[in-house]
Scaffold this active site. Structure first.
Site, PDB file in Angstrom:
ATOM      1  N   LYS A   1       1.293  18.487 -37.044  1.00 61.26           N
ATOM      2  CA  LYS A   1       2.342  18.624 -36.034  1.00 61.26           C
ATOM      3  C   LYS A   1       2.840  17.225 -35.633  1.00 61.26           C
ATOM      4  O   LYS A   1       2.573  16.732 -34.530  1.00 61.26           O
ATOM      5  CB  LYS A   1       1.843  19.368 -34.797  1.00 61.26           C
ATOM      6  CG  LYS A   1       2.973  19.748 -33.826  1.00 61.26           C
ATOM      7  CD  LYS A   1       2.482  19.975 -32.424  1.00 61.26           C
ATOM      8  CE  LYS A   1       2.082  18.743 -31.703  1.00 61.26           C
ATOM      9  NZ  LYS A   1       3.196  17.801 -31.410  1.00 61.26           N
ATOM     10  N   PRO A   2       3.588  16.575 -36.491  1.00 61.25           N
ATOM     11  CA  PRO A   2       4.131  15.268 -36.109  1.00 61.25           C
ATOM     12  C   PRO A   2       5.368  15.414 -35.231  1.00 61.25           C
ATOM     13  O   PRO A   2       6.090  16.406 -35.313  1.00 61.25           O
ATOM     14  CB  PRO A   2       4.504  14.651 -37.459  1.00 61.25           C
ATOM     15  CG  PRO A   2       4.885  15.840 -38.302  1.00 61.25           C
ATOM     16  CD  PRO A   2       3.962  16.957 -37.868  1.00 61.25           C
TER      17      PRO A   2
ATOM     18  N   LYS B   1       0.847  -1.183   0.000  1.00 61.25           N
ATOM     19  CA  LYS B   1       0.000   0.000   0.000  1.00 61.25           C
ATOM     20  C   LYS B   1       0.889   1.242   0.000  1.00 61.25           C
ATOM     21  O   LYS B   1       1.738   1.410   0.880  1.00 61.25           O
ATOM     22  CB  LYS B   1      -0.902   0.020   1.233  1.00 61.25           C
ATOM     23  CG  LYS B   1      -2.025  -1.010   1.198  1.00 61.25           C
ATOM     24  CD  LYS B   1      -2.903  -0.864   2.429  1.00 61.25           C
ATOM     25  CE  LYS B   1      -4.035  -1.882   2.410  1.00 61.25           C
ATOM     26  NZ  LYS B   1      -4.898  -1.768   3.612  1.00 61.25           N
TER      27      LYS B   1
ATOM     28  N   ASP C   1      -0.137  19.298 -26.845  1.00 66.27           N
ATOM     29  CA  ASP C   1      -1.399  20.023 -27.023  1.00 66.27           C
ATOM     30  C   ASP C   1      -1.229  21.508 -26.695  1.00 66.27           C
ATOM     31  O   ASP C   1      -1.823  22.377 -27.346  1.00 66.27           O
ATOM     32  CB  ASP C   1      -2.483  19.420 -26.122  1.00 66.27           C
ATOM     33  CG  ASP C   1      -2.778  17.970 -26.471  1.00 66.27           C
ATOM     34  OD1 ASP C   1      -2.763  17.629 -27.665  1.00 66.27           O
ATOM     35  OD2 ASP C   1      -3.032  17.182 -25.538  1.00 66.27           O
TER      36      ASP C   1
ATOM     37  N   ILE D   1      -9.442  18.816 -26.048  1.00 67.28           N
ATOM     38  CA  ILE D   1      -9.863  19.473 -24.810  1.00 67.28           C
ATOM     39  C   ILE D   1      -8.679  20.202 -24.176  1.00 67.28           C
ATOM     40  O   ILE D   1      -8.822  21.329 -23.687  1.00 67.28           O
ATOM     41  CB  ILE D   1     -10.491  18.445 -23.852  1.00 67.28           C
ATOM     42  CG1 ILE D   1     -11.902  18.103 -24.336  1.00 67.28           C
ATOM     43  CG2 ILE D   1     -10.516  18.957 -22.417  1.00 67.28           C
ATOM     44  CD1 ILE D   1     -12.585  17.004 -23.557  1.00 67.28           C
TER      45      ILE D   1
END
Length: 308
Positions: free
Chosen positions: A182-183, A25, A253, A40
């Site tokens: 835009k590669p 945990k 982006d 977005i």
């Protein structure tokens, strides 16, 4: 008006932990929840810059409603298209001890032919659009030629179509004709049918893409190395400032958003790409799935202009 199209949006969740340890945990701070997905993110970045855009995206189930609410909180204009499946979630975990980032990306819900036709109708009915930006992956069920179909719609409506995707979807969009691609370097390799490109071969590969006459502008993103602006008349390499990287989520982006936002204000291509690199760089200095801050983008923009 700038319109963004996101076919496979997501709820992006991010947190951090000292170390990732199997079968133990691991206590984490509160998870940050953001509206995500290529287009977005572009709309969010434009909003941060003080601009306006219309975000068109698919939305389904509980996560879809959460996505819509997150965007409304930022006062971003939205046009959600209801789909049957539940909008996906992505998870980003940063390991503090190593500053490594682990990104868990889900496939998203399958989309039907009916839903795809509704998307095309929505795009066809838009008025007074200057740029249509499609960024991100296709959802399961979408044919590889779907962006080519969107390119046809953009051309018929005299809209400048900007594409930032990968694989066959990228190639099929180019085959129909776009304004700007835009590669990154691996995507450029794919477009020209190469497994690898030497630095000395990048310009020739870019000119080969432009030589098809199906693309006016190529911006090759090169990560910390900046980017190359390629048109039929010039090839310009623009360096990026050196920064301490926290996260690369949304950097591409952010770059697209900066470029399109500047072009929509009548700036020239060189200045737009300089600003795009500044926005992308500014996104990398923030943790998790956060994009950039406006003041950082302009600070880096001034540096790039001074050193170009």
């Amino acid at each position: 008006m700038i319109v963004t199209l996101t076919l496979n949006p997501a709820i992006d969740k991010s947190t951090e932990v000292e170390r990732l340890i199997p079968e133990k945990k691991m206590r984490c701070p509160e998870m940050l929840t953001e509206a995500g997905g290529g287009g977005i993110n572009v709309s969010k970045a434009i909003c941060e810059l003080g601009g306006n855009s219309l975000a068109v995206f698919t939305s389904g189930g509980y996560n879809g409603k959460l996505l819509e609410g997150l965007l409304k909180e930022k006062n971003i204009s939205i046009k959600p298209i209801t789909v049957a499946g539940n909008t996906r979630e992505n998870i980003v975990v940063t390991e503090l001890a190593t500053n490594k980032q682990f990104r868990f990306v889900m496939p998203g819900p399958a989309i039907s032919t009916l839903e795809l036709n509704i998307i095309k109708t929505v795009i066809s009915d838009l008025k007074d659009v200057s740029y249509l930006v499609c960024s991100g992956s296709l959802p399961p069920g979408a044919p590889d030629n779907f962006l080519g179909q969107v390119a046809d719609i953009a051309k018929a409506n005299e809209i400048k179509f900007v594409v930032d995707t990968s694989g066959q979807a990228l190639k099929n969009a180019l085959a129909k004709g776009v304004y700007l691609l835009k590669p990154n370097l691996s995507e450029l390799c794919f477009l020209v049918g190469k497994d690898y490109l030497e630095v000395s071969e990048i310009d020739e590969a870019a000119q080969k893409v432009l030589g098809t006459g199906l693309c006016e502008v190529l911006i090759i993103s090169m990560g910390p190395g900046g980017a190359k602006l390629v048109t039929k008349n010039e090839i310009i390499h623009i360096a990026a400032p050196v920064v301490k990287k926290q996260s690369t989520v949304g950097a591409g982006d952010s770059m697209v958003a900066g470029v399109v936002w500047m072009l929509d204000q009548g700036k020239n291509l060189k200045e737009a790409v300089q600003f795009g690199i500044a926005c992308g760089t500014a996104a990398t200095i923030n943790k998790g799935t956060q994009l950039f801050k406006k003041e950082d983008a302009f600070r880096f923009f001034n540096w790039i202009r001074d050193h170009s």
